[in-house]
Design a protein around this motif. Structure first.
Motif, short mmCIF file in Angstrom:
data_model
loop_
_atom_site.label_atom_id
_atom_site.label_comp_id
_atom_site.label_asym_id
_atom_site.label_seq_id
_atom_site.Cartn_x
_atom_site.Cartn_y
_atom_site.Cartn_z
N ILE A 57 40.92 -46.57 18.23
CA ILE A 57 40.96 -46.45 19.70
C ILE A 57 39.97 -45.39 20.17
CG2 ILE A 57 42.43 -45.91 21.68
CD1 ILE A 57 43.13 -48.52 20.20
N ALA A 58 39.84 -44.32 19.40
CA ALA A 58 38.89 -43.25 19.76
C ALA A 58 37.45 -43.78 19.71
CB ALA A 58 39.06 -42.07 18.79
N LEU A 59 37.16 -44.61 18.71
CA LEU A 59 35.81 -45.18 18.59
C LEU A 59 35.50 -46.08 19.78
CD1 LEU A 59 33.21 -45.57 16.97
CD2 LEU A 59 34.36 -47.41 15.70
N ILE A 60 36.45 -46.89 20.19
CA ILE A 60 36.26 -47.77 21.34
C ILE A 60 36.02 -46.94 22.60
CG2 ILE A 60 37.42 -49.43 22.85
CD1 ILE A 60 38.76 -50.55 20.31
N CYS A 68 43.00 -53.27 11.74
CA CYS A 68 43.30 -52.92 13.14
C CYS A 68 42.05 -52.46 13.88
CB CYS A 68 44.37 -51.85 13.19
SG CYS A 68 43.90 -50.26 12.45
N VAL A 69 41.05 -51.96 13.15
CA VAL A 69 39.80 -51.50 13.78
C VAL A 69 39.13 -52.64 14.53
CG1 VAL A 69 37.49 -50.55 13.33
CG2 VAL A 69 39.47 -49.71 12.04
N PHE A 70 39.10 -53.82 13.91
CA PHE A 70 38.43 -54.98 14.50
C PHE A 70 39.36 -55.70 15.48
CE2 PHE A 70 37.44 -54.40 9.93
CZ PHE A 70 36.30 -53.65 10.12
N GLU A 130 23.23 -40.58 23.97
CA GLU A 130 23.09 -39.71 22.80
C GLU A 130 24.42 -39.01 22.47
OE1 GLU A 130 20.46 -35.82 21.37
OE2 GLU A 130 19.89 -36.95 23.16
N VAL A 131 25.10 -38.50 23.50
CA VAL A 131 26.38 -37.82 23.30
C VAL A 131 27.42 -38.80 22.75
CG1 VAL A 131 28.31 -36.68 24.49
CG2 VAL A 131 25.96 -36.09 25.08
N ALA A 132 27.45 -40.01 23.33
CA ALA A 132 28.44 -41.02 22.90
C ALA A 132 28.17 -41.49 21.47
CB ALA A 132 28.41 -42.20 23.86
N MET A 133 26.91 -41.64 21.10
CA MET A 133 26.57 -42.08 19.74
C MET A 133 26.93 -41.01 18.72
SD MET A 133 25.62 -45.15 19.33
CE MET A 133 25.39 -44.80 17.59
N LYS A 134 26.70 -39.74 19.09
CA LYS A 134 27.07 -38.65 18.19
C LYS A 134 28.58 -38.63 17.97
CE LYS A 134 26.89 -33.62 17.66
NZ LYS A 134 26.59 -32.33 18.30
N ALA A 135 29.34 -38.79 19.05
CA ALA A 135 30.80 -38.82 18.94
C ALA A 135 31.26 -40.02 18.11
CB ALA A 135 31.43 -38.87 20.33
N SER A 136 30.60 -41.16 18.30
CA SER A 136 30.95 -42.38 17.55
C SER A 136 30.74 -42.18 16.06
CB SER A 136 30.13 -43.57 18.05
OG SER A 136 30.37 -43.82 19.41
N SER A 137 29.63 -41.54 15.70
CA SER A 137 29.34 -41.28 14.28
C SER A 137 30.39 -40.35 13.66
CB SER A 137 27.95 -40.67 14.14
OG SER A 137 26.96 -41.54 14.64
N GLU A 138 30.78 -39.31 14.41
CA GLU A 138 31.80 -38.37 13.91
C GLU A 138 33.14 -39.07 13.72
OE1 GLU A 138 31.82 -35.26 16.77
OE2 GLU A 138 30.06 -34.23 15.93
#
Length: 378
Positions: free
Chosen positions: A162-165, A202-204, A135-143
């Motif tokens: 890189i932050a998303l990964i 670069c994201v992909f 839950e914490v990781a998904m919230k951070a991913s969405s932000e």
């Protein structure tokens, strides 16, 4: 001003204007100097804070795993936001001709924050098995995704990538997580269909390099679609290049998961179709685009050749060979013509064929019937 006029009326003194203008100028310069000094002190403090963050996210600290996941992932979005504000300030400062010293300090902070995200925070690995981790990781991913959609430039987007990964890595069984898959599907759709998109390829590319298994699972289908429906020749060409890099690079990765290998094999037929259509696409007939697609086709064919059990049917390979041959005839470069000829030969002679399931079923269904007839005649 003077009251020595004939009727005691105040008269204007020309020297007063000059003195007043000089006083106003002095006050403006003093205010500007004070503002510059305050900004300098603030920048020095921010630079020290960035240095402290580097120490906090050092390899030794991350290795001990004493920092809670909420602290690590929760700090990423604020860092990205401040980095974005700083990048915008630098752009406006350059156009307004601000002092070189202030610009150098801002660029130093920007570089430190970029290094912090790419070289320090990215090495974080979550070892907790708590139920709240996902839950914490998904919230951070969405932000992080929201920050990515407002990227200032490609460098800013790369930091977000890189932050998303880093965040996605903390999600248990991310390859099985539909929310993770949806995140990257939405990003590809935004990148491929919106002209004003702030997302960069670069994201992909980062995902393919850093998490090849996840990239194979979540990117192949949307990239195949983007290669046909992209809003520009550049997007279509990039989609084909990224698609080929998955089959070329990820397939040789020994750490690739079984699910990723299975997805790659199952998606091979759609990938071959996308490449065939890209080779014939009128918008990709410029030499630089066509050559990129030809190189991508070569990498994909080499992948198919290495699959002993066969991942493409005779129909898939015939279509690909015809498109490749037609594209080779349009090439002016002798080297590219020769490459097309060699790849066509590989398709004809070296790539294993996959038998359609329908053909297998029909063959197995007919065999008992004919055997029964022969037995009856006897």
């Amino acid at each position: 001003m003077s009251d020595s006029g004939p009727h005691g009326v105040l008269e204007h003194h020309a020297g007063a204007d000059k003195a007043l203008a000089q006083l106003i100028k002095l006050k403006q310069e003093a205010r500007k100097a004070s503002q510059t000094e305050r900004e300098r002190v603030e920048l020095c403090n921010q630079l020290r804070c960035a240095t402290l963050l580097e120490s906090l996210f050092s390899a030794s600290v991350l290795k001990n795993s004493w920092m809670p996941i909420e602290a690590v992932l929760g700090s990423i979005a604020p860092i990205l936001r401040y980095r974005k504000v700083l990048a915008k300030t630098i752009q406006s400062s350059t156009s307004s001709g601000q002092s070189k010293k202030a610009l150098d300090e801002k660029n130093a902070i920007l570089d430190k924050l970029s290094m912090l995200l790419k070289d320090r925070v990215s090495k974080y690995r979550c070892r907790s098995e708590d139920s709240d981790v996902s839950e914490v990781a998904m919230k951070a991913s969405s932000e992080i995704c929201e920050e990515m959609k407002r990227s200032v430039n490609s460098a800013d987007c790369s930091c977000c990538s890189i932050a998303l990964i880093t965040s996605v890595r903390c999600i248990p069984n991310s390859e099985e997580n539909e929310e993770v898959k949806d995140i990257y599907i939405r990003l590809i759709n935004d990148w491929a269909t919106r002209k004003a998109s702030k997302i960069h390829s670069c994201v992909f590319e980062d995902l393919i390099k850093r998490m090849p298994s996840l990239a194979s699972v979540v990117l192949i289908t949307p990239l195949s679609e983007a290669s046909q429906s992209g809003h520009s020749a550049f997007i279509k060409c990039e989609s084909v290049r990224l698609l080929a890099s998955i089959f070329h690079g990820c397939s040789t990765d020994e750490t690739l998961s079984d699910k990723a290998r299975s997805i790659m094999k199952e998606s091979s037929s759609n990938a071959a179709k996308s490449l065939s259509e890209a080779l014939a696409d009128p918008s990709l007939q410029k030499a630089k685009h066509r050559d990129e697609v030809l190189h991508a086709t070569k990498h994909f064919v080499n992948f198919a050749k290495d699959q002993k059990d066969g991942v493409l049917t005779e129909s898939d390979l015939s279509s690909l060979r015809e498109s490749l041959s037609a594209a080779g005839k349009k090439c002016k470069s002798k080297g590219m013509k020769q490459m097309c000829k060699k790849v066509c030969e590989v398709i004809s002679d070296d790539v294993p064929r996959r038998t359609d399931d329908k053909a297998k079923r029909s063959k197995s269904a007919k065999t008992p019937k004919s055997a029964k007839k022969r037995k009856t005649k006897k």
